[in-house]
Design an enzyme around this catalytic site. Structure first.
Site, mmCIF file in Angstrom:
data_model
loop_
_atom_site.group_PDB
_atom_site.id
_atom_site.type_symbol
_atom_site.label_atom_id
_atom_site.label_comp_id
_atom_site.label_asym_id
_atom_site.label_seq_id
_atom_site.Cartn_x
_atom_site.Cartn_y
_atom_site.Cartn_z
ATOM 1 N N HIS A 39 0.815 -1.092 0.156
ATOM 2 C CA HIS A 39 -0.132 -0.053 -0.146
ATOM 3 C C HIS A 39 0.770 1.143 0.044
ATOM 4 O O HIS A 39 0.120 2.344 0.011
ATOM 5 C CB HIS A 39 -0.804 0.126 1.281
ATOM 6 C CG HIS A 39 -1.890 -1.001 1.454
ATOM 7 N ND1 HIS A 39 -2.683 -1.428 0.264
ATOM 8 C CD2 HIS A 39 -2.296 -1.956 2.421
ATOM 9 C CE1 HIS A 39 -3.403 -2.339 0.575
ATOM 10 N NE2 HIS A 39 -3.061 -2.581 1.842
ATOM 11 N N ASP A 94 -3.272 -11.037 -1.121
ATOM 12 C CA ASP A 94 -3.771 -10.279 0.001
ATOM 13 C C ASP A 94 -5.082 -9.943 -0.147
ATOM 14 O O ASP A 94 -5.770 -9.850 -0.982
ATOM 15 C CB ASP A 94 -2.978 -9.240 0.049
ATOM 16 C CG ASP A 94 -3.113 -8.469 1.848
ATOM 17 O OD1 ASP A 94 -4.197 -7.843 1.916
ATOM 18 O OD2 ASP A 94 -2.151 -8.633 2.500
ATOM 19 N N ASP A 102 -4.112 -12.323 5.308
ATOM 20 C CA ASP A 102 -5.512 -11.934 5.714
ATOM 21 C C ASP A 102 -6.537 -12.290 4.705
ATOM 22 O O ASP A 102 -8.029 -11.929 5.196
ATOM 23 C CB ASP A 102 -5.380 -10.341 5.854
ATOM 24 C CG ASP A 102 -4.753 -9.604 4.621
ATOM 25 O OD1 ASP A 102 -4.473 -10.396 3.720
ATOM 26 O OD2 ASP A 102 -4.702 -8.330 4.731
#
Length: 352
Positions: free
Chosen positions: A164, A202, A289
């Site tokens: 990110h 992810d 995740d």
């Protein structure tokens, strides 16, 4: 050192045909894959078939602690790595892998990827700044080890994560520098690999990786995520622009997505793209995740999904680029779940 046109066509056809059936249980073993001519020029020249799986680790990754403005701690905590380490030791994976200390010098490569303002701001962070650089160093060390044939593939147990991290001068989604983005460019510039595939599984969209290579014809980026989740940037309509048109692949999966939901998209979307792209190096942004019961995700993926995705990513690498694959930890906030999925991932990497 590229394959001839005839060899490249054969290889792409073989990858496309052999990759079918990912969503089923009957995956082809690595030995069933073949490649007429391995892609990728290296400054070090041709190498023989490497063996072994590297594990990048450093206790200094535990020093970074993120504190919110209200004094609370978000779930990107040092205990993530502690629990991963415990699981690897319990399964003997620490001894089965090749220990790699982060030794690559990251600064010039970070500065080439991020703006001077962003880098200066992150370096002002007394503890986190150096640890964020060390995370990039770990990713580059993994590239070094695989590119030089020290190991066949590698997992980088680094933090903070990176997919990110744009250029805001601050932490974004627990990220400071674009570990995978810097590593992809490093593989190209330091070793001459022309085309890099980046797979991001992810739960959250890898927006910084997308942004770095959106118009770049030398990087194929695939992200399977929940578009409704942070950072809400993974619109499937965003497919790249200019010479990079078609090489940015965003796949949205609904909350509750299962193993078959994920793997079906590898079948119908990723595998044909890989066959056409013909990569010289494979990088995986390994965010766990997307596993069931994560604190920040709502997918229902099991550890078997991570084994199967890992195996297919390895098959891509085996078919196209002598097995060269480096993965690096991104998200994953259920401590036990992340440790179990990571161990499944590394056990599969060791299969070659």
């Amino acid at each position: 050192m590229r394959a001839t046109s005839e060899f490249a066509t054969t290889r792409r056809r073989f990858v496309r045909e052999a990759a079918l059936g990912v969503a089923g249980l009957g995956l082809l073993p690595a030995s069933a894959w073949s490649c007429s001519s391995q892609g990728g020029a290296s400054q070090g020249g041709a190498r023989g078939r490497a063996t072994g799986t590297g594990l990048v680790w450093d206790d200094r990754y535990l020093d970074h602690v993120l504190i919110r403005a209200d004094g609370g701690r978000p779930p990107e905590i040092p205990e993530r790595l502690v629990r991963i380490r415990e699981e690897l030791v319990a399964r003997g994976l620490d001894e089965a892998t090749v220990a790699l200390a982060p030794e690559a010098e990251p600064r010039l490569h970070i500065e080439a990827h991020h703006t001077p303002e962003h880098v200066a701001s992150i370096r002002e962070l007394e503890v986190t700044g150096p640890v964020a650089e060390l995370a990039v160093s770990g990713a580059l060390t993994g590239i070094d080890a695989v590119a030089t044939g020290q190991v066949l593939n590698a997992f980088c147990a680094v933090r903070p994560p990176g997919h990110h991290a744009n250029n805001t001068g601050a932490e974004e989604g627990f990220c400071y520098y674009s570990n995978a983005g810097v590593a992809a460019r490093y593989a190209q510039q330091a070793y001459g690999f022309e085309r890099v595939l980046v797979i991001d599984w992810d739960y959250h969209h890898g927006n910084a990786t997308q942004n770095a290579f959106y118009d770049d014809p030398t990087v194929l980026f695939f992200s399977a995520h929940d578009w409704a989740a942070y950072p809400q940037t993974g619109d499937p309509a965003l497919t790249g622009e200019g010479e990079g048109s078609g090489l940015n692949i965003n796949v949205h999966l609904d909350c509750g997505a299962t193993d078959d939901d994920m793997l079906r998209r590898w079948d119908d979307t990723l595998s044909p793209a890989v066959a056409a792209f013909d990569p010289d190096f494979v990088i995986v942004s390994a965010g766990f995740d997307s596993r069931m019961d994560d604190l920040l995700g709502c997918f229902a993926l099991t550890d078997d999904a991570f084994r199967r995705m890992t195996r297919v990513a390895m098959d891509y690498a085996d078919a196209c680029c002598e097995g060269r694959l480096v993965s690096m930890l991104e998200g994953g906030y259920n401590l036990d779940g992340t440790a179990l999925a990571t161990a499944a991932h590394i056990e599969t990497l060791l299969e070659d």
